[in-house]
Design a protein around this motif. Structure first.
Motif, PDB file in Angstrom:
ATOM      1  N   ALA A  63       0.837  -1.202   0.000  1.00  0.00           N
ATOM      2  CA  ALA A  63       0.000   0.000   0.000  1.00  0.00           C
ATOM      3  C   ALA A  63       0.873   1.255   0.000  1.00  0.00           C
ATOM      4  O   ALA A  63       0.582   2.229  -0.709  1.00  0.00           O
ATOM      5  N   LYS A  64       1.938   1.222   0.781  1.00  0.00           N
ATOM      6  CA  LYS A  64       2.859   2.373   0.826  1.00  0.00           C
ATOM      7  C   LYS A  64       3.514   2.605  -0.530  1.00  0.00           C
ATOM      8  O   LYS A  64       3.588   3.751  -1.007  1.00  0.00           O
ATOM      9  N   LEU A  65       3.969   1.541  -1.178  1.00  0.00           N
ATOM     10  CA  LEU A  65       4.587   1.677  -2.501  1.00  0.00           C
ATOM     11  C   LEU A  65       3.598   2.251  -3.516  1.00  0.00           C
ATOM     12  O   LEU A  65       3.965   3.106  -4.334  1.00  0.00           O
ATOM     13  N   TRP A  66       2.358   1.803  -3.454  1.00  0.00           N
ATOM     14  CA  TRP A  66       1.331   2.322  -4.368  1.00  0.00           C
ATOM     15  C   TRP A  66       1.131   3.817  -4.137  1.00  0.00           C
ATOM     16  O   TRP A  66       1.139   4.608  -5.077  1.00  0.00           O
ATOM     17  N   MET A  67       0.973   4.205  -2.890  1.00  0.00           N
ATOM     18  CA  MET A  67       0.732   5.612  -2.580  1.00  0.00           C
ATOM     19  C   MET A  67       1.953   6.474  -2.882  1.00  0.00           C
ATOM     20  O   MET A  67       1.814   7.594  -3.373  1.00  0.00           O
ATOM     21  N   ASP A  68       3.146   5.959  -2.649  1.00  0.00           N
ATOM     22  CA  ASP A  68       4.364   6.715  -2.978  1.00  0.00           C
ATOM     23  C   ASP A  68       4.443   6.965  -4.485  1.00  0.00           C
ATOM     24  O   ASP A  68       4.900   8.024  -4.924  1.00  0.00           O
ATOM     25  N   ASP A  74      -4.325  12.709  -7.026  1.00  0.00           N
ATOM     26  CA  ASP A  74      -5.516  12.049  -6.513  1.00  0.00           C
ATOM     27  C   ASP A  74      -5.629  10.617  -7.016  1.00  0.00           C
ATOM     28  O   ASP A  74      -6.115   9.739  -6.313  1.00  0.00           O
ATOM     29  N   PHE A  75      -5.216  10.387  -8.255  1.00  0.00           N
ATOM     30  CA  PHE A  75      -5.290   9.069  -8.880  1.00  0.00           C
ATOM     31  C   PHE A  75      -3.995   8.800  -9.628  1.00  0.00           C
ATOM     32  O   PHE A  75      -3.301   9.737 -10.028  1.00  0.00           O
ATOM     33  N   HIS A  76      -3.712   7.548  -9.874  1.00  0.00           N
ATOM     34  CA  HIS A  76      -2.576   7.197 -10.712  1.00  0.00           C
ATOM     35  C   HIS A  76      -2.746   7.830 -12.085  1.00  0.00           C
ATOM     36  O   HIS A  76      -1.797   8.288 -12.703  1.00  0.00           O
ATOM     37  N   GLY A  77      -4.007   7.888 -12.536  1.00  0.00           N
ATOM     38  CA  GLY A  77      -4.314   8.475 -13.834  1.00  0.00           C
ATOM     39  C   GLY A  77      -4.370   9.986 -13.834  1.00  0.00           C
ATOM     40  O   GLY A  77      -4.722  10.597 -14.838  1.00  0.00           O
ATOM     41  N   GLY A  78      -4.060  10.628 -12.716  1.00  0.00           N
ATOM     42  CA  GLY A  78      -4.083  12.093 -12.642  1.00  0.00           C
ATOM     43  C   GLY A  78      -5.379  12.606 -12.051  1.00  0.00           C
ATOM     44  O   GLY A  78      -5.629  12.459 -10.869  1.00  0.00           O
ATOM     45  N   LYS A  79      -6.237  13.176 -12.898  1.00  0.00           N
ATOM     46  CA  LYS A  79      -7.491  13.767 -12.416  1.00  0.00           C
ATOM     47  C   LYS A  79      -8.640  12.766 -12.360  1.00  0.00           C
ATOM     48  O   LYS A  79      -9.681  13.052 -11.786  1.00  0.00           O
ATOM     49  N   LYS A  80      -8.443  11.610 -12.999  1.00  0.00           N
ATOM     50  CA  LYS A  80      -9.468  10.568 -12.941  1.00  0.00           C
ATOM     51  C   LYS A  80      -8.784   9.206 -12.929  1.00  0.00           C
ATOM     52  O   LYS A  80      -7.641   9.073 -13.373  1.00  0.00           O
TER      53      LYS A  80
END
Length: 131
Positions: A63-68, A74-80
């Motif tokens: 989870a930490k690696l994902w959030m880092d 807000d999202f991996h995709g940016g705004k959505k």
């Protein structure tokens, strides 16, 4: 991670047997047999993969690696949400309501992202919540 303890194995199989179309004896056999078998299987997988320490620590690290990797977005995709957001969300959604989900929210910063994705995609047409 959802079969970390006998209690958590039962939690999972309580949900599975309650949601299935089982008679009393089949439901109890699935619940007790499935919970016991998956608890043993999870220990064998941990040993085979040579995962040291407590299972939850590996979940928290993922989870930490994902959030880092989000770099404050807000999202991996940016705004959505993009496909990566949906993939990770889907894995976590499968355990929503279980103890592993509650522990992950309590011990990582993934909660706000998870609930943003949940809001962005809307409610599921099928999944029954764990209570």
């Amino acid at each position: 991670n959802i079969y970390r303890s006998v209690e958590e194995s039962f939690e999972t199989f309580d949900y599975i047997s309650d949601q299935g179309n089982f008679g009393f004896f089949a439901r109890e056999a699935a619940r007790y047999g499935g919970a016991g078998i998956m608890y043993v299987v999870s220990k064998n997988i941990k040993k085979k993969r040579d995962l040291p320490g407590e299972e939850r620590a590996h979940l928290y690290e993922a989870a930490k690696l994902w959030m880092d990797g989000m770099n404050g977005m807000d999202f991996h995709g940016g705004k959505k949400p993009d496909l990566a957001d949906l993939s990770v969300y889907g894995v976590i959604r499968a355990v929503e309501g279980f103890q592993s989900f509650k522990d992950m929210l309590a011990n990582t910063n993934i909660g706000p992202w998870y609930f943003r994705v949940k809001e962005a995609i809307g409610t599921s047409a099928r999944t029954n919540p764990v209570v």
